[in-house]
Design an enzyme around this catalytic site. Structure first.
Site, short mmCIF file in Angstrom:
data_model
loop_
_atom_site.label_atom_id
_atom_site.label_comp_id
_atom_site.label_asym_id
_atom_site.label_seq_id
_atom_site.Cartn_x
_atom_site.Cartn_y
_atom_site.Cartn_z
N LYS A 175 0.88 -1.18 0.00
CA LYS A 175 0.00 0.00 0.00
C LYS A 175 0.91 1.22 0.00
O LYS A 175 1.46 1.60 1.03
CB LYS A 175 -0.86 -0.03 1.27
CG LYS A 175 -2.22 0.59 1.17
CD LYS A 175 -2.29 2.04 0.75
CE LYS A 175 -2.06 2.99 1.92
NZ LYS A 175 -1.85 4.39 1.45
N GLU A 250 8.79 1.51 11.68
CA GLU A 250 9.84 2.53 11.64
C GLU A 250 9.14 3.88 11.63
O GLU A 250 8.43 4.21 10.67
CB GLU A 250 10.71 2.31 10.40
CG GLU A 250 12.04 3.05 10.49
CD GLU A 250 11.98 4.40 9.83
OE1 GLU A 250 11.67 5.37 10.55
OE2 GLU A 250 12.23 4.47 8.63
N CYS A 284 13.33 10.15 7.68
CA CYS A 284 13.12 9.70 9.08
C CYS A 284 14.38 9.90 9.90
O CYS A 284 14.34 10.25 11.07
CB CYS A 284 12.73 8.24 9.11
SG CYS A 284 11.25 7.91 8.18
N GLU A 383 9.52 15.80 15.97
CA GLU A 383 9.95 15.64 14.58
C GLU A 383 9.24 16.67 13.70
O GLU A 383 8.02 16.69 13.63
CB GLU A 383 9.63 14.22 14.10
CG GLU A 383 10.19 13.95 12.73
CD GLU A 383 9.96 12.52 12.25
OE1 GLU A 383 8.81 12.04 12.35
OE2 GLU A 383 10.92 11.89 11.78
P1 ADP Z 1 3.39 10.43 6.96
O1 ADP Z 1 3.70 11.32 8.08
O2 ADP Z 1 4.57 9.83 6.26
O3 ADP Z 1 2.27 10.89 6.06
P2 ADP Z 1 1.55 8.47 7.75
O4 ADP Z 1 1.83 7.65 8.92
O5 ADP Z 1 0.39 9.41 7.73
O6 ADP Z 1 2.90 9.19 7.65
O7 ADP Z 1 1.49 7.62 6.39
C1 ADP Z 1 2.35 6.57 6.09
C2 ADP Z 1 1.57 5.48 5.39
O8 ADP Z 1 0.56 5.01 6.28
C3 ADP Z 1 0.85 5.93 4.12
O9 ADP Z 1 0.89 4.87 3.17
C4 ADP Z 1 -0.56 6.14 4.60
O10 ADP Z 1 -1.53 5.98 3.59
C5 ADP Z 1 -0.70 5.05 5.63
N1 ADP Z 1 -1.74 5.30 6.64
C6 ADP Z 1 -2.18 6.51 7.09
N2 ADP Z 1 -3.18 6.33 7.99
C7 ADP Z 1 -3.35 5.00 8.12
C8 ADP Z 1 -4.23 4.18 8.92
N3 ADP Z 1 -5.11 4.70 9.75
N4 ADP Z 1 -4.11 2.84 8.81
C9 ADP Z 1 -3.18 2.28 7.99
N5 ADP Z 1 -2.37 3.00 7.21
C10 ADP Z 1 -2.43 4.34 7.27
#
Ligand code: ADP
Length: 481
Positions: A175, A250, A284, A383
């Site tokens: 994903k 991570e 990161c 961060e």
């Molecule tokens: P960033 O700060 O890098 O945007 P996120 O943690 O929001 O970090 O996103 C990282 C990944 O996690 C992306 O692929 C995003 O679509 C996915 N993501 C965001 N929210 C959820 C959730 N509730 N459950 C699973 N995956 C998620």
């Protein structure tokens, strides 16, 4: 955008979302929509998990390691053959300078090259036990793995997760982040071209709270890898726990660069500013705090200021040191940190400059050096995920270690000193997953195990260490008399 984007890949076939919904894709350099991706959700994840389960039971599950290796090696070569196209796509989708995008694509090829070589070297153990027994421990694939990756290095994160997952014989559902899926779509096409059997890799584009949540909550997934924010990491781990699914997380950091008075100041300053402005600070492991021994604080922070002022921000094609951040929300977030720090009376020591290629509708933020920053301030604790560096003075080794370890994170640390005994003494006391001494490799190093402690997450990706994450030990005890 009305177009039915066919960006979901399940069981070897491309399709749009069953709902017909799609997500606009914007260019961070000007904010314009340039294409769309399919908004896959629960239905697509369900089909993808079933396809991955079937593929595991098929030819892939019994394929010899060296044959898997040949497919990964072909993929690595195809990535190199398509390097420029992939780099242009990545730069457009993420805003990163084109040279950075090329470096990322080379790293992606390296991941598959590295793990191609590992496929037939997943070794087990023979254990001493009682007389008349033979005990072996073999490492088996976890099974169906869910890979949820972020938008900062999409192509190389594709390689970092999928490389070891496939090398060890798993099947996967990947994903990508909704803000940066384009290179993952192209890489998935190349994986199919390399001969990966249908169902081994399934790609579901979509939103985190829909496709991501469906994948992390799915009971028939055997393992999850997630890279992203600590908040979403908590959601993923909670979902995984409900299904008793193990995961590697991570979750970023607040990595310190510790500069002692005997450091090679020129090399340290150049590297430290380079690392925090690389990828617009959206790494990161970016060293976002620079801890400077007080005896050299004025001199060294002036050197840092000189380097920061020389940084130029521009669109990918201008190929400068820093591009825009990924989206408007992220730009507002980074600017919020800068504005609040100013309001709190923290001095701006230097800011980078904007190139003529910068347009108002793009998501550009000025690279900024602040100092001295109190250790309790949010700039020293949280961060930012942008090109913002906080300078913090320290007296001696003990205080440097205390400040370095004094955040909720623990991902990477940089150490700048010529004193050999101190290098090892301090490195051993830092609560992080990687220590760089007189160099700093944010984002690089396919061979190097990577991951954090505390709020930075757990488990290790990259290097041979990742092979342990993507496998599980099975002990077989034979009594032969
Ligand atoms: P960033 O700060 O890098 O945007 P996120 O943690 O929001 O970090 O996103 C990282 C990944 O996690 C992306 O692929 C995003 O679509 C996915 N993501 C965001 N929210 C959820 C959730 N509730 N459950 C699973 N995956 C998620």
């Amino acid at each position: 955008m009305a177009a039915q984007a066919q960006t979901i890949f399940i069981n070897g076939a491309w399709s749009a979302a069953a709902s017909g919904a799609s997500i606009d894709v914007r260019n961070p350099s000007d904010g314009e929509v340039f294409t769309a991706i399919a908004r896959g959700a629960k239905d697509e994840v369900e089909r993808a998990v079933q396809a991955a389960r079937r593929a595991l039971a098929g030819a892939w599950g019994s394929m010899a390691g060296f044959e898997r290796g040949r497919i990964l090696a072909r993929l690595s070569q195809l990535i190199l053959d398509n390097e420029e196209d992939l780099a242009q796509l990545e730069a457009r989708d993420t805003g990163k300078p084109i040279s950075q995008a090329r470096t990322d694509i080379k790293a992606t090829a390296r991941y598959f090259e590295f793990y191609a070589g590992a496929c037939d070297k997943i070794l087990g153990d023979v254990l001493p036990f009682l007389d008349g027994f033979q005990v072996t421990v073999q490492r088996e694939a976890r099974g169906v793995v869910g890979l949820i990756i972020p938008w900062n290095y999409p192509a190389s994160m594709f390689g970092r997760t999928l490389g070891p997952a496939l090398a060890t014989g798993n099947t996967a559902i990947l994903k990508p982040a909704e803000d940066a899926s384009m290179s993952c779509i192209r890489l998935t096409q190349l994986a199919a071209q390399a001969g990966l059997p249908a169902g081994v890799l399934n790609l579901v584009t979509g939103l985190g709270e829909e496709a991501g949540a469906a994948l992390s909550n799915h009971p028939d997934v055997d393992f999850l890898s997630f890279t992203g924010s600590p908040e979403v990491g908590t959601l993923i781990q909670t979902a995984a726990a409900k299904n008793h699914v193990p995961c590697v997380l991570e979750l970023g950091g607040k990595s310190p660069q510790i500069v002692f008075d005997d450091a090679d100041a020129e090399l340290a300053a150049r590297t430290i500013v380079g690392v925090i402005t690389q990828n617009a600070g959206q790494t990161c492991s970016a060293g976002s705090r620079v801890l400077i021994q007080r005896s050299i604080y004025d001199r060294f922070s002036a050197l840092l200021a000189e380097k920061m002022a020389a940084i130029r921000v521009g669109a990918p094609a201008a190929d400068l040191q820093c591009g825009p951040v990924i989206n408007a929300t992220q730009a507002d977030k980074v600017k919020g940190f800068i504005d609040r720090a100013r309001k709190d009376g923290i001095k701006v020591l230097a800011q980078g400059g904007m190139d003529a290629s910068v347009v108002k509708t793009g998501y550009f933020v000025p690279p900024t050096l602040f100092g001295p920053v109190p250790t309790t301030h949010e700039l020293a604790q949280d961060e930012v995920f942008g090109p913002v560096l906080a300078a913090i003075p320290f007296e001696d080794e003990a205080e440097a270690i205390a400040i370095a370890n004094g955040t909720e994170y623990g991902l990477v640390a940089g150490l700048w000193t010529e004193n050999g005994a101190r290098q090892m003494r301090v490195a051993k006391k830092l609560r992080v997953g990687q220590v760089f001494i007189n160099n700093y490799g944010a984002g690089g190093g396919i061979e190097l195990p990577f991951g954090g402690v505390k709020r930075s997450g757990h488990g290790r990706e990259k290097g041979l260490e990742a092979l342990k994450e993507y496998t599980v030990a099975k002990t077989i005890v034979l009594r032969h008399g």
